[in-house]
Motif scaffolding. Structure first.
Motif, PDB file in Angstrom:
ATOM      1  N   ALA A 143       9.597 -29.114  82.369  1.00 18.19           N
ATOM      2  CA  ALA A 143      11.009 -29.492  82.320  1.00 18.19           C
ATOM      3  C   ALA A 143      11.729 -28.730  81.224  1.00 18.19           C
ATOM      4  O   ALA A 143      12.885 -28.326  81.394  1.00 18.19           O
ATOM      5  CB  ALA A 143      11.152 -30.992  82.114  1.00 18.19           C
ATOM      6  N   LEU A 144      11.058 -28.512  80.104  1.00 10.25           N
ATOM      7  CA  LEU A 144      11.678 -27.780  79.007  1.00 10.25           C
ATOM      8  C   LEU A 144      11.964 -26.335  79.419  1.00 10.25           C
ATOM      9  O   LEU A 144      13.036 -25.799  79.121  1.00 10.25           O
ATOM     10  CB  LEU A 144      10.786 -27.823  77.771  1.00 10.25           C
ATOM     11  N   GLY A 145      11.036 -25.716  80.130  1.00 15.69           N
ATOM     12  CA  GLY A 145      11.279 -24.357  80.635  1.00 15.69           C
ATOM     13  C   GLY A 145      12.500 -24.302  81.526  1.00 15.69           C
ATOM     14  O   GLY A 145      13.318 -23.378  81.442  1.00 15.69           O
ATOM     15  N   ALA A 146      12.655 -25.325  82.365  1.00 17.16           N
ATOM     16  CA  ALA A 146      13.826 -25.393  83.243  1.00 17.16           C
ATOM     17  C   ALA A 146      15.104 -25.569  82.426  1.00 17.16           C
ATOM     18  O   ALA A 146      16.161 -25.020  82.782  1.00 17.16           O
ATOM     19  CB  ALA A 146      13.672 -26.535  84.245  1.00 17.16           C
ATOM     20  N   GLN A 147      15.028 -26.309  81.329  1.00 16.22           N
ATOM     21  CA  GLN A 147      16.205 -26.512  80.476  1.00 16.22           C
ATOM     22  C   GLN A 147      16.572 -25.221  79.730  1.00 16.22           C
ATOM     23  O   GLN A 147      17.751 -24.930  79.530  1.00 16.22           O
ATOM     24  CB  GLN A 147      15.981 -27.666  79.506  1.00 16.22           C
ATOM     25  N   ILE A 148      15.570 -24.474  79.318  1.00 16.98           N
ATOM     26  CA  ILE A 148      15.840 -23.163  78.701  1.00 16.98           C
ATOM     27  C   ILE A 148      16.518 -22.267  79.729  1.00 16.98           C
ATOM     28  O   ILE A 148      17.537 -21.617  79.437  1.00 16.98           O
ATOM     29  CB  ILE A 148      14.554 -22.531  78.144  1.00 16.98           C
ATOM     30  N   ASP A 149      15.981 -22.247  80.954  1.00 16.43           N
ATOM     31  CA  ASP A 149      16.591 -21.441  82.024  1.00 16.43           C
ATOM     32  C   ASP A 149      18.032 -21.884  82.294  1.00 16.43           C
ATOM     33  O   ASP A 149      18.920 -21.043  82.489  1.00 16.43           O
ATOM     34  CB  ASP A 149      15.779 -21.563  83.314  1.00 16.43           C
ATOM     35  N   ALA A 150      18.274 -23.188  82.290  1.00 16.71           N
ATOM     36  CA  ALA A 150      19.629 -23.697  82.530  1.00 16.71           C
ATOM     37  C   ALA A 150      20.575 -23.298  81.402  1.00 16.71           C
ATOM     38  O   ALA A 150      21.751 -22.999  81.654  1.00 16.71           O
ATOM     39  CB  ALA A 150      19.598 -25.219  82.684  1.00 16.71           C
ATOM     40  N   THR A 151      20.072 -23.287  80.168  1.00 12.40           N
ATOM     41  CA  THR A 151      20.908 -22.885  79.030  1.00 12.40           C
ATOM     42  C   THR A 151      21.253 -21.397  79.131  1.00 12.40           C
ATOM     43  O   THR A 151      22.375 -20.992  78.814  1.00 12.40           O
ATOM     44  CB  THR A 151      20.186 -23.223  77.702  1.00 12.40           C
ATOM     45  N   ILE A 152      20.303 -20.602  79.611  1.00 11.76           N
ATOM     46  CA  ILE A 152      20.571 -19.181  79.864  1.00 11.76           C
ATOM     47  C   ILE A 152      21.598 -19.046  80.987  1.00 11.76           C
ATOM     48  O   ILE A 152      22.569 -18.279  80.867  1.00 11.76           O
ATOM     49  CB  ILE A 152      19.259 -18.436  80.207  1.00 11.76           C
TER      50      ILE A 152
END
Length: 152
Positions: free
Chosen positions: A76-85
């Motif tokens: 989920a954290l990886g997805a949140q990093i991707d969303a922030t990008i």
């Protein structure tokens, strides 16, 4: 403030319930306020890690710091990093280094202002001494039950 029980009754109340109720109230309020400005709490964490870094951080370094926050989890954290990008607030180069954009700096300022307001709201009528005592007591509960917790 009117408390739920008398002091004599409160002393017998379960810490598990009250720590959970406090968690739920604080996190729900925080997430709602961040949602109002168009972000999630994990995206705020990512943005803050990048915006406030003394040195450039990689995706792995940000993930290492944040992975245990509120049981978000690595995926989920990886997805949140991707969303922030995807929001255009940070960038990632081929080596996984994260950088903040001009839009990210502007949004970080806005979100940091919301966080400051939330801090003041939560801490109303609570002295620094009371807050310090509360955190130390909670950390003793964690230690006494064999748990582990750490916050950057």
């Amino acid at each position: 403030m009117k408390y739920s029980h008398s002091d004599a009754e409160l002393i017998h109340q379960p810490i598990g319930y009250w720590s959970w109720a406090a968690y739920k109230a604080v996190v729900t309020r925080t997430r709602g306020a961040l949602l109002e400005i168009g972000t999630t709490q994990p995206q705020w964490w990512v943005l803050a890690q990048v915006a406030q870094a003394q040195d450039i951080k990689t995706r792995d370094e940000v993930s290492e710091t944040l992975r245990n926050y509120l049981d978000v989890g690595e995926d989920a954290l990886g997805a949140q990093i991707d969303a922030t990008i995807a929001q255009g607030w940070i960038t990632e180069d081929a080596e996984g280094r994260l950088g903040i954009t001009a839009e990210g700096k502007e949004f970080f300022g806005k979100a940091a202002g919301v966080q400051k307001e939330l801090w003041s709201e939560r801490h109303a009528d609570i002295s620094d001494e009371e807050y310090l005592t509360t955190l130390k007591v909670l950390q003793r509960f964690i230690h006494n039950t064999g748990g582990q917790a750490w916050h950057h």
